[in-house]
Design a protein around this motif. Sequence first.
Motif, PDB file in Angstrom:
ATOM      1  N   PRO A 186      -7.656  18.726  12.158  1.00  0.00           N
ATOM      2  CA  PRO A 186      -8.410  17.776  11.894  1.00  0.00           C
ATOM      3  C   PRO A 186      -7.670  16.408  11.558  1.00  0.00           C
ATOM      4  CG  PRO A 186      -8.776  19.229  10.064  1.00  0.00           C
ATOM      5  CD  PRO A 186      -7.709  19.869  10.816  1.00  0.00           C
ATOM      6  N   MET A 187      -8.521  15.385  11.843  1.00  0.00           N
ATOM      7  CA  MET A 187      -8.103  13.965  11.334  1.00  0.00           C
ATOM      8  C   MET A 187      -7.890  13.950   9.711  1.00  0.00           C
ATOM      9  SD  MET A 187     -10.160  10.500  11.806  1.00  0.00           S
ATOM     10  CE  MET A 187      -9.599   9.003  11.003  1.00  0.00           C
ATOM     11  N   PRO A 188      -6.737  13.542   9.166  1.00  0.00           N
ATOM     12  CA  PRO A 188      -6.689  13.833   7.501  1.00  0.00           C
ATOM     13  C   PRO A 188      -7.702  12.611   6.874  1.00  0.00           C
ATOM     14  CG  PRO A 188      -5.020  12.398   8.643  1.00  0.00           C
ATOM     15  CD  PRO A 188      -5.468  12.828   9.769  1.00  0.00           C
ATOM     16  N   ASP A 189      -7.964  13.376   5.669  1.00  0.00           N
ATOM     17  CA  ASP A 189      -8.876  12.331   4.785  1.00  0.00           C
ATOM     18  C   ASP A 189      -8.250  11.106   4.478  1.00  0.00           C
ATOM     19  OD1 ASP A 189     -10.767  14.585   4.744  1.00  0.00           O
ATOM     20  OD2 ASP A 189     -10.067  15.330   2.867  1.00  0.00           O
ATOM     21  N   ASN A 190      -7.046  11.060   4.560  1.00  0.00           N
ATOM     22  CA  ASN A 190      -6.306   9.557   4.065  1.00  0.00           C
ATOM     23  C   ASN A 190      -5.798   8.632   5.097  1.00  0.00           C
ATOM     24  OD1 ASN A 190      -4.443  11.227   4.872  1.00  0.00           O
ATOM     25  ND2 ASN A 190      -2.685  10.345   3.362  1.00  0.00           N
ATOM     26  N   ALA A 191      -6.606   8.992   6.388  1.00  0.00           N
ATOM     27  CA  ALA A 191      -6.166   8.398   7.680  1.00  0.00           C
ATOM     28  C   ALA A 191      -6.427   6.606   7.348  1.00  0.00           C
ATOM     29  CB  ALA A 191      -7.163   8.621   8.985  1.00  0.00           C
ATOM     30  N   LEU A 192      -5.659   5.935   7.749  1.00  0.00           N
ATOM     31  CA  LEU A 192      -5.938   4.602   7.694  1.00  0.00           C
ATOM     32  C   LEU A 192      -6.595   3.965   9.179  1.00  0.00           C
ATOM     33  CD1 LEU A 192      -2.203   3.096   6.488  1.00  0.00           C
ATOM     34  CD2 LEU A 192      -4.372   3.514   5.106  1.00  0.00           C
ATOM     35  N   TYR A 193      -7.242   3.206   9.171  1.00  0.00           N
ATOM     36  CA  TYR A 193      -7.948   2.450  10.139  1.00  0.00           C
ATOM     37  C   TYR A 193      -7.212   1.030  10.271  1.00  0.00           C
ATOM     38  CZ  TYR A 193     -11.137   6.232   9.437  1.00  0.00           C
ATOM     39  OH  TYR A 193     -11.845   7.457   9.226  1.00  0.00           O
TER      40      TYR A 193
ATOM     41  N   ALA B 151       4.594   1.169  -7.736  1.00  0.00           N
ATOM     42  CA  ALA B 151       3.390   1.794  -8.607  1.00  0.00           C
ATOM     43  C   ALA B 151       3.712   3.184  -9.006  1.00  0.00           C
ATOM     44  CB  ALA B 151       2.202   1.417  -7.963  1.00  0.00           C
ATOM     45  N   SER B 152       2.678   3.545  -9.398  1.00  0.00           N
ATOM     46  CA  SER B 152       2.627   5.125  -9.694  1.00  0.00           C
ATOM     47  C   SER B 152       3.238   6.079  -8.616  1.00  0.00           C
ATOM     48  CB  SER B 152       1.491   5.723 -10.462  1.00  0.00           C
ATOM     49  OG  SER B 152       0.328   5.654  -9.158  1.00  0.00           O
ATOM     50  N   SER B 153       3.892   7.092  -9.116  1.00  0.00           N
ATOM     51  CA  SER B 153       4.432   8.210  -8.274  1.00  0.00           C
ATOM     52  C   SER B 153       3.399   9.132  -7.445  1.00  0.00           C
ATOM     53  CB  SER B 153       5.278   9.001  -8.857  1.00  0.00           C
ATOM     54  OG  SER B 153       4.679   9.807  -9.899  1.00  0.00           O
ATOM     55  N   SER B 154       2.003   9.025  -7.826  1.00  0.00           N
ATOM     56  CA  SER B 154       1.005   9.803  -7.285  1.00  0.00           C
ATOM     57  C   SER B 154       0.330   9.359  -6.064  1.00  0.00           C
ATOM     58  CB  SER B 154       0.252  10.521  -8.273  1.00  0.00           C
ATOM     59  OG  SER B 154      -0.663   9.903  -8.598  1.00  0.00           O
ATOM     60  N   SER B 155      -0.228  10.157  -5.272  1.00  0.00           N
ATOM     61  CA  SER B 155      -1.226   9.216  -4.252  1.00  0.00           C
ATOM     62  C   SER B 155      -2.650   9.554  -4.567  1.00  0.00           C
ATOM     63  CB  SER B 155      -0.572  10.084  -2.895  1.00  0.00           C
ATOM     64  OG  SER B 155      -0.695  11.592  -2.945  1.00  0.00           O
ATOM     65  N   ILE B 156      -2.948   9.324  -5.940  1.00  0.00           N
ATOM     66  CA  ILE B 156      -4.505   9.819  -6.087  1.00  0.00           C
ATOM     67  C   ILE B 156      -5.208   8.932  -5.456  1.00  0.00           C
ATOM     68  CG2 ILE B 156      -5.993   9.671  -8.035  1.00  0.00           C
ATOM     69  CD1 ILE B 156      -3.977  10.483  -9.974  1.00  0.00           C
ATOM     70  N   THR B 157      -4.815   7.668  -4.970  1.00  0.00           N
ATOM     71  CA  THR B 157      -5.616   6.676  -4.296  1.00  0.00           C
ATOM     72  C   THR B 157      -6.432   7.423  -3.059  1.00  0.00           C
ATOM     73  OG1 THR B 157      -4.138   4.798  -4.674  1.00  0.00           O
ATOM     74  CG2 THR B 157      -5.575   4.534  -3.277  1.00  0.00           C
ATOM     75  N   TYR B 158      -5.693   8.231  -2.290  1.00  0.00           N
ATOM     76  CA  TYR B 158      -6.433   8.817  -1.235  1.00  0.00           C
ATOM     77  C   TYR B 158      -7.155  10.049  -1.239  1.00  0.00           C
ATOM     78  CZ  TYR B 158      -3.666   5.109   1.219  1.00  0.00           C
ATOM     79  OH  TYR B 158      -3.326   3.744   1.608  1.00  0.00           O
TER      80      TYR B 158
ATOM     81  N   TRP C 255       0.888  -1.079  -0.011  1.00  0.00           N
ATOM     82  CA  TRP C 255      -0.096   0.031   0.166  1.00  0.00           C
ATOM     83  C   TRP C 255       0.908   1.254   0.157  1.00  0.00           C
ATOM     84  CZ3 TRP C 255      -5.182   0.289   2.920  1.00  0.00           C
ATOM     85  CH2 TRP C 255      -5.822  -1.152   2.655  1.00  0.00           C
ATOM     86  N   ASN C 256       0.293   2.368  -0.524  1.00  0.00           N
ATOM     87  CA  ASN C 256       0.810   3.499  -0.166  1.00  0.00           C
ATOM     88  C   ASN C 256       0.056   4.543   0.728  1.00  0.00           C
ATOM     89  OD1 ASN C 256      -1.079   4.587  -1.983  1.00  0.00           O
ATOM     90  ND2 ASN C 256      -0.030   6.180  -2.883  1.00  0.00           N
ATOM     91  N   TRP C 257       0.759   5.633   1.438  1.00  0.00           N
ATOM     92  CA  TRP C 257       0.223   6.365   2.397  1.00  0.00           C
ATOM     93  C   TRP C 257       0.889   7.606   2.226  1.00  0.00           C
ATOM     94  CZ3 TRP C 257       0.548   9.303   7.061  1.00  0.00           C
ATOM     95  CH2 TRP C 257      -0.660   9.639   7.543  1.00  0.00           C
ATOM     96  N   THR C 258       0.123   8.968   2.176  1.00  0.00           N
ATOM     97  CA  THR C 258       0.923  10.202   2.137  1.00  0.00           C
ATOM     98  C   THR C 258       0.933  10.748   3.649  1.00  0.00           C
ATOM     99  OG1 THR C 258       0.226  10.344  -0.123  1.00  0.00           O
ATOM    100  CG2 THR C 258       0.842  12.352   0.821  1.00  0.00           C
TER     101      THR C 258
ATOM    102  N   LYS D  50     -13.134  -1.770  10.246  1.00  0.00           N
ATOM    103  CA  LYS D  50     -14.425  -1.688   9.400  1.00  0.00           C
ATOM    104  C   LYS D  50     -14.286  -0.432   8.587  1.00  0.00           C
ATOM    105  CE  LYS D  50     -17.507   0.041  13.253  1.00  0.00           C
ATOM    106  NZ  LYS D  50     -18.381  -0.392  14.145  1.00  0.00           N
ATOM    107  N   PHE D  51     -13.969   0.365   9.075  1.00  0.00           N
ATOM    108  CA  PHE D  51     -13.889   1.925   8.327  1.00  0.00           C
ATOM    109  C   PHE D  51     -12.951   1.768   7.164  1.00  0.00           C
ATOM    110  CE2 PHE D  51     -15.540   3.110  12.454  1.00  0.00           C
ATOM    111  CZ  PHE D  51     -16.896   3.615  12.252  1.00  0.00           C
ATOM    112  N   GLN D  52     -12.034   0.838   7.140  1.00  0.00           N
ATOM    113  CA  GLN D  52     -11.017   0.951   6.138  1.00  0.00           C
ATOM    114  C   GLN D  52     -11.330   0.598   4.897  1.00  0.00           C
ATOM    115  OE1 GLN D  52      -7.614   2.368   6.299  1.00  0.00           O
ATOM    116  NE2 GLN D  52      -7.966   1.833   4.158  1.00  0.00           N
ATOM    117  N   ASN D  53     -11.237   1.296   3.737  1.00  0.00           N
ATOM    118  CA  ASN D  53     -11.555   0.886   2.585  1.00  0.00           C
ATOM    119  C   ASN D  53     -10.229   0.208   1.917  1.00  0.00           C
ATOM    120  OD1 ASN D  53     -13.904   2.283   2.341  1.00  0.00           O
ATOM    121  ND2 ASN D  53     -13.070   4.049   1.632  1.00  0.00           N
ATOM    122  N   GLU D  54     -10.282  -0.939   1.356  1.00  0.00           N
ATOM    123  CA  GLU D  54      -9.466  -1.816   0.773  1.00  0.00           C
ATOM    124  C   GLU D  54      -8.565  -0.971  -0.281  1.00  0.00           C
ATOM    125  OE1 GLU D  54      -8.062  -4.820   1.583  1.00  0.00           O
ATOM    126  OE2 GLU D  54      -9.393  -4.270   3.467  1.00  0.00           O
TER     127      GLU D  54
END
Length: 600
Positions: free
Chosen positions: A550-557, A574-581, A117-120, A563-567
């Motif tokens: 505030p809590m960031p939009d891309n926070a991992l759970y 992979a690609s260099s951008s973080s569009i996923t989040y 996975w990636n995370w920003t 149960k709140f974590q999207n797969e």
Amino acid sequence: MTVTRLGPGRTLAAVAVAVVLTSALVGPVSAGDPYAYFDWDVSYITAAPLGVKQQVIGINGQFPGPIVNITTNWNVVVNVLNDLDEPLLITWNGIQHRKNSWQDGVLGTNCQIPSGWNWTYQFQVKDQIGSFFYFPSTNFQRAAGGYGGIIVNNRDVIPVPFGKPDGDITLFIGDWYSKNHTDLRKMLDGGKSLGMPDGVLINGKGPYRYNDTLVPRGIEHETINVHPGKTYRIRVHNVGISTSLNFRIQNHNMLLVETEGSYTVQQNYTNLDIHVGQSYSFLVTMDQNASSDYYIVASARIVNESIWRRVTGVAILHYSNSKGKASGPLPDPPQDFYDKTFSMNQARSIRWNLSAGAARPNPQGSFRYSSINVSQVYLLKNVPPVVINGKRRATLNGISYFPPETPLRLADQYKLKGVYTLDFPTRPLKGAPKIGKSVINGTYRGFMEIIFQNNDTKVQTYHIDGYAFFVVGMDYGEWTEDSRGTYNKGDGVARSTTQVFPGAWTAILVSLDNVGIWNVRAENLDAWYLGQEVYVRVVNPEDTNKTELPMPDNALYCGLLQKFQNEQTPHHRASSSSITYVRGKLVVLMSILVAMATFT
């Protein structure tokens, strides 16, 4: 806004993506605050720093990782792709994350980034300057590398208290084991100690062959190229596991000017003890005649040095007009076998430069810490590892911290009960040691005194995330109330990591003005892994969003909130951008790209 340090081969469209992603991820920022965007692929690579091939952690194929070179008040966005086979977190040693413990990169504040996975990360180096480093904070991964430097420069409008150097050099020194970090982890889990390291690395490389017996053939060493008459700023970080190191450059004086975000009183040292997790900046002038190259040495300290001779890192300082290779014995380490106060007196000599400004134009000394009333006092006592429930553990005040599956800050956000307790004792517990999830309840805008009492037989260093603290006293023996009479009440240096000598104590003062949940830990990696840490919870009693981001939009759970974590579909390399989040931002992105295409 200014875009800096984009990855190689980024197109105009990629620049636009970076601009929009950064704006979306970081959220509202001041119009005058630039940002820097970094793409990191964290993966295993093969290296042989001590002549034995092993698995190390590289960033974008580099070991050590890249230098993050930024300026006060910049916004930093680091997109991390976890290409390891286990979860990952990156922490930013000494970066204060004002109002933003969400980006701290430790288990109390963040869920780990799963493999593939990636995370920003997104944070601002608000009102901060100096020399710091980053590293992986979980799973004993720092023993495999994954570290790199952080340079936070002064803004142009703030004068630096010395002339502009002719160059800037970063050196990572640290003890090293030829075993993989997973094997070292198993040793600790099995109740064993790590034993003596196999050597010391300088910038990820083994020692120059100064001794044919101690250093085998075929080991690559570091060479620092310089020009005669020039002055260089040399930033030195002890990124090792558990060994204090003495740093010296043969025949050269080192003018200490900064440590971990504070300008120091400028003093010359021929050598300096640098303990695990600590960072220093020196100005070194190349004023020798260059009859040959010179040794750069980092050797083990506060140990039996006759047995630990091989735990020595050696690099080469090479003048452009050098007439030959370095040879002969290394420059001597401190001769203090019968004087155990040498290293402590050296540490006491490091003082705050009260007249220099740092991140702001006002002098550092305008904060008169001695005039502030202390509101909380904690004496944190370390003893040798103990057995709890059949496992070898490290403790503070008799408690060995075991992180809950749900990060503390995430539990607070969702008002979960029972994840941790706010009852960490102010003094060592009486009775048997125990495993717990006990947290210090800090008072917002309070002034806390912490005394680290080290009743173990080796040097420990301690670090506090989110803050710089004032080192006001250290001495041998047991701390008592009378010990306050020895405190430095004027120019104790402000930093984020301090050493505590065996059989001794160190006292610090810290102003709790940064809301969040912040890690207090042993920087000695074995002690930290075995439970020697605690968290300080600092909450503004007024319900306002002005004191914490505030809590960031891309926070991992994870944990109770899994149960709140999207797969996320794993996408190694992979690609260099973080569009996923970037949730709900793609419409804005497409609009800007269409507008750019129309304009061009």
